[in-house]
Design an enzyme around this catalytic site. Structure first.
Site: not given
Length: 184
Positions: A34-38
């Site tokens: 659930k990360c911007g980098f996912t």
């Protein structure tokens, strides 16, 4: 010392000796769903599929230490990775990467290569720098992992070659992988 001296748990709970990866170029990544980098999962899977037949492997280690971005169970993480991004590279049980509860593997990795700084030209890099510096103006000091999708490239001998912050482009990482696999 090298990563080959560590044992870790696979995402399905089996003990795995990292000596199983001796002779391979290894990219270790702390991940989160659930990360911007996912979306990097997709790029990592593509990288893995291009080089896995050349003694290259990616090892993913989910971590929930950064804004609760990996709250799910190992089973749900595995399902998410497989169904959403087609991840086929080995995934491991959720770990802590910093602090007193840090996995011994990540304590070793961070002791070998310090924080490199975020690429502030990357849209998320600038935001991360703002967030982390507002919490602690000295956040950039030390070896701790600062965010999800920090990567460590490990040589075939098990020694850490380089650390990549999450804002480092996959193309830069791939250039290094190609160079090493080609013996340069």
């Amino acid at each position: 010392m090298s990563i080959h001296e560590f044992t870790v748990k696979s995402i399905d709970g089996k003990e795995i000796s990292l000596s199983d990866y001796a002779g391979k170029l290894v990219l270790i990544v702390n991940t989160a769903s659930k990360c911007g980098f996912t979306p990097q999962y997709e790029e990592l899977e593509s990288l893995y599929s291009r080089y896995r037949d050349r003694d290259f492997v990616i090892l993913g280690f989910p971590c929930n230490q950064f804004l609760n971005q990996e709250p799910e169970s190992n089973e749900k993480i595995q399902e998410f990775c497989r169904l959403t991004y087609g991840v086929s590279f080995p995934m491991f049980a959720k770990v802590e990467v910093n602090g007193a509860g840090a996995s011994p593997l990540f304590a070793y990795l961070t002791s070998q290569k310090p924080f490199q700084g975020f690429d502030l030209k990357h849209p998320i890099g600038k935001k991360l720098d703002e967030i982390l510096s507002s919490e602690n103006e000295n956040y950039a000091e030390g070896n701790d992992i600062k965010w999800n999708f920090t990567k460590f490239l490990i040589g075939k001998n098990g020694e850490v070659i380089v650390r990549y912050e999450p804002t480092t482009g996959i193309s830069e990482i791939e250039d290094n992988i190609k160079r090493i696999l080609n013996g340069k």
